[in-house]
Design a protein around this motif. Structure first.
Motif, mmCIF file in Angstrom:
data_model
loop_
_atom_site.group_PDB
_atom_site.id
_atom_site.type_symbol
_atom_site.label_atom_id
_atom_site.label_comp_id
_atom_site.label_asym_id
_atom_site.label_seq_id
_atom_site.Cartn_x
_atom_site.Cartn_y
_atom_site.Cartn_z
ATOM 1 N N LEU A 110 0.833 -1.211 0.000
ATOM 2 C CA LEU A 110 0.000 0.000 0.000
ATOM 3 C C LEU A 110 0.866 1.258 0.000
ATOM 4 O O LEU A 110 2.089 1.191 0.054
ATOM 5 N N ALA A 111 0.182 2.416 -0.018
ATOM 6 C CA ALA A 111 0.886 3.691 -0.103
ATOM 7 C C ALA A 111 1.936 3.837 0.994
ATOM 8 O O ALA A 111 3.026 4.357 0.750
ATOM 9 N N ASN A 149 -10.813 4.428 -6.825
ATOM 10 C CA ASN A 149 -9.822 3.794 -5.948
ATOM 11 C C ASN A 149 -8.854 2.880 -6.681
ATOM 12 O O ASN A 149 -7.676 2.817 -6.346
ATOM 13 N N LYS A 162 2.256 9.467 -3.831
ATOM 14 C CA LYS A 162 1.686 9.405 -2.490
ATOM 15 C C LYS A 162 0.339 8.678 -2.494
ATOM 16 O O LYS A 162 -0.186 8.345 -1.436
ATOM 17 N N GLY A 163 -0.253 8.498 -3.666
ATOM 18 C CA GLY A 163 -1.529 7.808 -3.731
ATOM 19 C C GLY A 163 -2.699 8.726 -4.000
ATOM 20 O O GLY A 163 -3.834 8.258 -4.103
ATOM 21 N N ALA A 164 -2.461 10.054 -4.107
ATOM 22 C CA ALA A 164 -3.571 10.963 -4.377
ATOM 23 C C ALA A 164 -4.122 10.670 -5.766
ATOM 24 O O ALA A 164 -3.370 10.539 -6.728
ATOM 25 N N PRO A 175 -5.916 5.849 -4.635
ATOM 26 C CA PRO A 175 -5.103 5.326 -3.533
ATOM 27 C C PRO A 175 -4.810 3.818 -3.611
ATOM 28 O O PRO A 175 -3.759 3.380 -3.155
ATOM 29 N N PHE A 176 -5.723 3.031 -4.170
ATOM 30 C CA PHE A 176 -5.497 1.584 -4.179
ATOM 31 C C PHE A 176 -5.162 1.049 -5.562
ATOM 32 O O PHE A 176 -5.268 -0.134 -5.835
ATOM 33 N N ASN A 235 -2.496 -0.179 9.116
ATOM 34 C CA ASN A 235 -3.342 -0.847 8.130
ATOM 35 C C ASN A 235 -4.392 -1.728 8.777
ATOM 36 O O ASN A 235 -5.433 -2.002 8.193
ATOM 37 N N VAL A 256 -10.321 -0.344 4.469
ATOM 38 C CA VAL A 256 -9.539 -0.264 3.236
ATOM 39 C C VAL A 256 -9.614 1.097 2.574
ATOM 40 O O VAL A 256 -8.673 1.512 1.898
ATOM 41 N N THR A 287 -9.672 4.105 3.739
ATOM 42 C CA THR A 287 -9.041 5.245 4.399
ATOM 43 C C THR A 287 -7.884 5.751 3.541
ATOM 44 O O THR A 287 -7.059 4.973 3.083
ATOM 45 N N THR A 288 -7.855 7.064 3.336
ATOM 46 C CA THR A 288 -6.863 7.618 2.413
ATOM 47 C C THR A 288 -5.461 7.569 3.019
ATOM 48 O O THR A 288 -5.306 7.553 4.240
ATOM 49 N N PRO A 289 -4.436 7.585 2.161
ATOM 50 C CA PRO A 289 -3.052 7.583 2.664
ATOM 51 C C PRO A 289 -2.767 8.740 3.618
ATOM 52 O O PRO A 289 -2.045 8.563 4.594
ATOM 53 N N GLU A 290 -3.388 9.919 3.380
ATOM 54 C CA GLU A 290 -3.116 11.060 4.273
ATOM 55 C C GLU A 290 -3.654 10.768 5.675
ATOM 56 O O GLU A 290 -3.006 11.062 6.682
ATOM 57 N N ARG A 312 -4.084 7.854 6.996
ATOM 58 C CA ARG A 312 -3.229 6.834 7.613
ATOM 59 C C ARG A 312 -1.968 7.474 8.173
ATOM 60 O O ARG A 312 -1.520 7.153 9.268
#
Lengths: 527, 325
Positions: free
Chosen positions: A409-410, A436, A444-446, A449-450, B35, B40, B42-45, B47
């Motif tokens: 993941l990110a 997603n 960064k995933g912006a 994100p997935f 994690n 699932v 939830t955004t990276p920011e 986290r």
């Protein structure tokens, strides 16, 4: 009279009590634990499903997942940007407090506050306005046809109770004192929490003052988490439990063969797929240097056609999966039958590899979880064997989910070249997938994100933006179809299958199995 | 004596610090707790913000220092998954583990000693050979396998005993006990056999070899020559002398019974500390893992400390050596 024999009398009384009392207890087990009771701390199917017996949203979903009114009697779109919800009157929380518009406004603030894991339920820019005690307006920054799609799990909390118990802030893991709402529950739903010992046992009792009538006859529910598959199945077979889930696919036959139990199986909403790093100029884990073979659509398509999903369904999944052509379940998209998988064809795959300049194949590292999806590691091993036939050497790295997600993941910097992932769109809608899973993302995933592999198509992104604002269902589905066509043609990902869900149920228990794997007590009848 | 005790205490503290440091470095490899704490979507920011709030971005030595300072005050923080204080959680699970360990230790002693005596006295009887075969199973089969075997025999097939859980418990103050209810006692049977089987075979083999040894000694021969009854020779003279090493081993094994209850507790869904620890490993719940490892280390340190001090009291040669220095 032989009825006067004490033994016979006792037996008669006992049998009468058994039928007359109706105090049916449902005992069930799940593989994971119910960690805490605050409905906003974890956006995860089992947790939300459990809370759904205690708390309710403005809407709820029926057995076939259709949206129906719950705490809101009805709603209407006044203007494209303004939705009005008419609240049900006479509804009471478990502690006797009245349910009013104030609770909805309060819950809307709380679910979007710091520490909430369900911020996606309502966009931060949406204004929630109380019109009167039983009417609430939602004013949106832009039209949104799927505003209420996830509101069946946006549970309404009692403002008065939450404030009185000093639980307005969502329990955060960095807190040092336990939050009242994490250990206690006060909803409007059909069941009340009587006791909750996290990781050990949770006991529910029917809420006699519920506004609706339950279809089932269960008075008391006892939930125990049982992590070990063998123990969970043994407890069902021995009759100690009435219902357990999940049942491992290799145990389904045993549960069915056993007298007194049966396995209830069906397709789940989760789609399992493979993704490939298409962002880096050189793969992190491969013997191909200086270029990235996955940037070539022919290589991606060759991978796709080299994998025999029917064989995986029959051998690995024991028939309990449906090969899939899309990244979303066919239940959740009306036009999914227009899409078909590329056929399994190892010769065509070899030809594509040769055309792309990889006739001798290459090696690639593959990341795979081993405790997250049904038979995930076995699927990856089988895929590695299929890819070996087109000379691709797969170095499989199968790990527990904790390590797997930390890597891919990110937060791990998308540290993967080739991976297996599963996805259920929380909103049950295609836009969630287009954002997603396939949206263009930065490092960064912006954006997406997935989208671990970093696939990027500006066309798909443009279509996704239109999908988000289109209110007309037919036009909207057409836009989605266009986006999915591009994803299919470009092999953005390799959709594998919809995994199946399997519940083990005692023969004297009738229940409704929902395709999202949520378990609701109100549909359970025990004979 | 005083200097010796202080030296041992300082060593014990050092051991605890080293255990804490090793477990802390291991936690870097168990995965990312964040994690497991969020859904699932939830955004990276978000986290990243959570990671910052938990202090997971600080250097490992800062985190370690913070942990040690708090642990010295018995504050082990809040569990990531349950959002409750770790000391509360462990406190609630402690009675289950201790009861299970106690019952399996008693089982191991009550069954292991007679079997050891019997096989020691009647080396070539059929029953002895049977006991020795059983003990081979106890030593060689893995615990989880024995547990599952027992579940399928006694729960699924015969339906005599429950396959999971602790049954009904009675609360006495903060302590919950399953020893006072029928379902609680029934629930104890299979897990304590599973957990105690290895110790039982260990004790049986130990008693057997000690018996064989003792029976060959002169004082037993003289006892026979004096015409004492066989019963009295076997149990009053022989058994008593075999028990010294048995007591030592049993004492040391108590620690490992508690520590290795993890597997038994998982198979039987026994709501004790071991199960809590395993759930924490799966969910990367570092505060619980740290507290549990510290507790087990503490247990072993205390047991060893007591044993060392006892040796010092019992064995005069140790004292003499110190005096000579």
């Amino acid at each position: 009279m032989r009825y006067f024999k004490p033994l016979a009398t006792a037996a008669l009384v006992a049998s009468l009590m058994g039928t007359a009392a109706h105090a049916e207890t449902l005992r069930y087990a799940f593989q994971g634990t119910l960690n805490q009771l605050d409905p906003y701390t974890l956006n995860e199917t089992f947790t939300l499903g459990s809370h759904g017996n205690v708390y309710e949203g403005l809407t709820r979903r029926a057995g076939d997942l259709a949206i129906e009114p719950a705490l809101a009697e009805r709603w209407e779109v006044m203007e494209p940007n303004r939705w009005r919800f008419y609240l049900r009157k006479g509804v009471k929380f478990h502690n006797g407090n009245d349910f009013t518009a104030d609770d909805v406004v309060f819950s809307a603030d709380r679910v979007r506050s710091e520490g909430s894991d369900l911020k996606t339920r309502i966009n931060a820019d949406v204004k929630v306005v109380k019109v009167d005690d039983h009417t609430v307006d939602f004013i949106l920054p832009a039209p949104n046809p799927i505003l209420h799609y996830e509101w069946d799990t946006w549970y309404i909390m009692d403002k008065e109770w939450t404030e009185a118990n000093d639980a307005v802030a969502v329990t955060s893991a960095s807190d040092t004192t336990p939050n009242h709402a994490a250990l206690n529950a006060n909803g409007t739903g059909p069941y009340k929490v009587m006791s909750h010992e996290a990781g050990v046992k949770t006991v529910y009792e029917r809420n006699e003052n519920w506004w609706d009538t339950p279809d089932g006859n269960i008075e008391t529910v006892e939930f125990t988490p049982i992590g070990s598959d063998a123990t969970r199945i043994a407890a069902l077979l021995s009759g100690e439990l009435d219902m357990v889930y999940p049942v491992p696919v290799q145990d389904i036959k045993r549960v069915n063969d056993n007298e007194g139990t049966r396995a209830l199986t069906g397709p789940e909403l989760r789609t399992i797929f493979l993704g490939m790093d298409q962002k880096r100029d050189e793969l992190l884990y491969s013997d191909v240097k200086g270029k990235n073979p996955f940037k070539d659509v022919r290589v991606r398509k060759a991978f796709y056609q080299a994998i025999d999903m029917d064989a995986i369904r029959d051998k690995v999944m024991r028939g309990l999966s449906t090969p899939s052509a899309l990244l979303i379940s066919p239940f959740l998209y009306s036009r999914s039958d227009e899409f078909e998988r590329y056929p399994y064809d190892p010769e065509a795959a070899k030809a594509l590899m040769a055309e792309a300049g990889y006739a001798d194949g290459f090696s690639v590292g593959m990341d795979c979880p081993n405790d997250r999806y049904v038979n995930d590691e076995a699927i990856c091993q089988t895929i590695a064997a299929f890819l070996a036939r087109i000379n691709v050497k797969v170095d499989l790295n199968a790990q527990p989910k904790a390590q797997y997600f930390a890597k891919v993941l990110a937060s791990g910097g998308y540290d993967t070249s080739f991976y297996l992932l599963g996805w259920t769109p929380g909103s049950f809608d295609s836009w969630n997938v287009l954002h997603n899973i396939t949206g263009c993302r930065d490092d960064k995933g912006a954006g997406g994100p997935f989208n671990l592999g970093g696939y990027c198509s500006p066309e798909v992104d443009a279509l996704a933006a239109k999908v988000l604002e289109e209110n007309d269902p037919t036009k909207r589905d057409e836009l989605i179809a266009q986006a999915f066509t591009i994803l299919h043609d470009e092999v953005s990902h390799i959709p594998l299958h919809q995994q199946g869900l399997a519940w083990g149920v005692a023969s004297n228990v009738e229940l409704t199995q929902r395709a999202d794997n949520q378990f609701h007590f109100r549909w359970v009848t025990k004979k | 004596m005083l200097a010796f005790s202080i030296r041992r205490l300082l060593q014990a503290i050092l051991v605890m610090l080293v255990v804490a440091l090793i477990s802390f470095t291991l936690f870097r490899f168990v995965g990312d707790p964040v994690n497991q704490m969020v859904g699932v979507e939830t955004t990276p920011e978000q986290r990243e913000a959570l990671r910052e709030r938990l202090g997971l971005n600080d250097p490992i030595m800062t985190q370690f220092g913070r942990f040690i300072v708090k642990a010295a005050q018995f504050d082990f923080g809040t569990s990531y998954q349950f959002r409750q204080p770790v000391s509360d959680l462990i406190g609630k699970r402690l009675p289950a583990t201790l009861e299970l360990s106690l019952v399996s230790a008693i089982f191991a002693l009550l069954v292991g000693i007679p079997m050891g005596v019997y096989t020691g006295l009647h080396r070539d009887s059929v029953l002895s050979k049977l006991f020795l075969s059983i003990s081979l199973i106890g030593i060689s089969l893995p615990t989880f396998f024995i547990g599952i075997l027992l579940i399928f025999l006694f729960s699924v097939t015969l339906q005599w005993l429950p396959s999971f859980g602790r049954g009904d418990t009675v609360a006495i103050g903060w302590w919950t006990t399953g020893l006072l209810t029928v379902s609680g006692l029934k629930a104890l049977v299979l897990p304590s056999i599973t957990l105690g089987l290895f110790q039982m075979t260990l004790i049986m083999r130990l008693v057997r070899s000690e018996m064989l040894e003792v029976i060959r000694t002169d004082y037993i021969k003289f006892a026979r020559a004096r015409g004492l009854r066989q019963r009295s020779i076997n149990f009053r003279h022989a058994l008593k002398n075999t028990l010294v090493p048995v007591i030592t081993i049993t004492g040391l094994q108590v620690g490992s019974i508690i520590a290795f209850a993890i597997i038994t507790e998982t198979v039987f869904q026994w709501p004790g500390m071991g199960l809590l620890f395993l759930q924490s490993v799966q969910n990367v719940d570092i505060p619980i893992m740290a507290a549990y490892l510290m507790l087990i280390a503490f247990l072993f340190v205390v047991i060893n400390l007591i044993v060392d001090l006892l040796y010092f009291v019992v064995d005069p040669r140790l004292r003499a050596d110190r005096a000579a220095l």
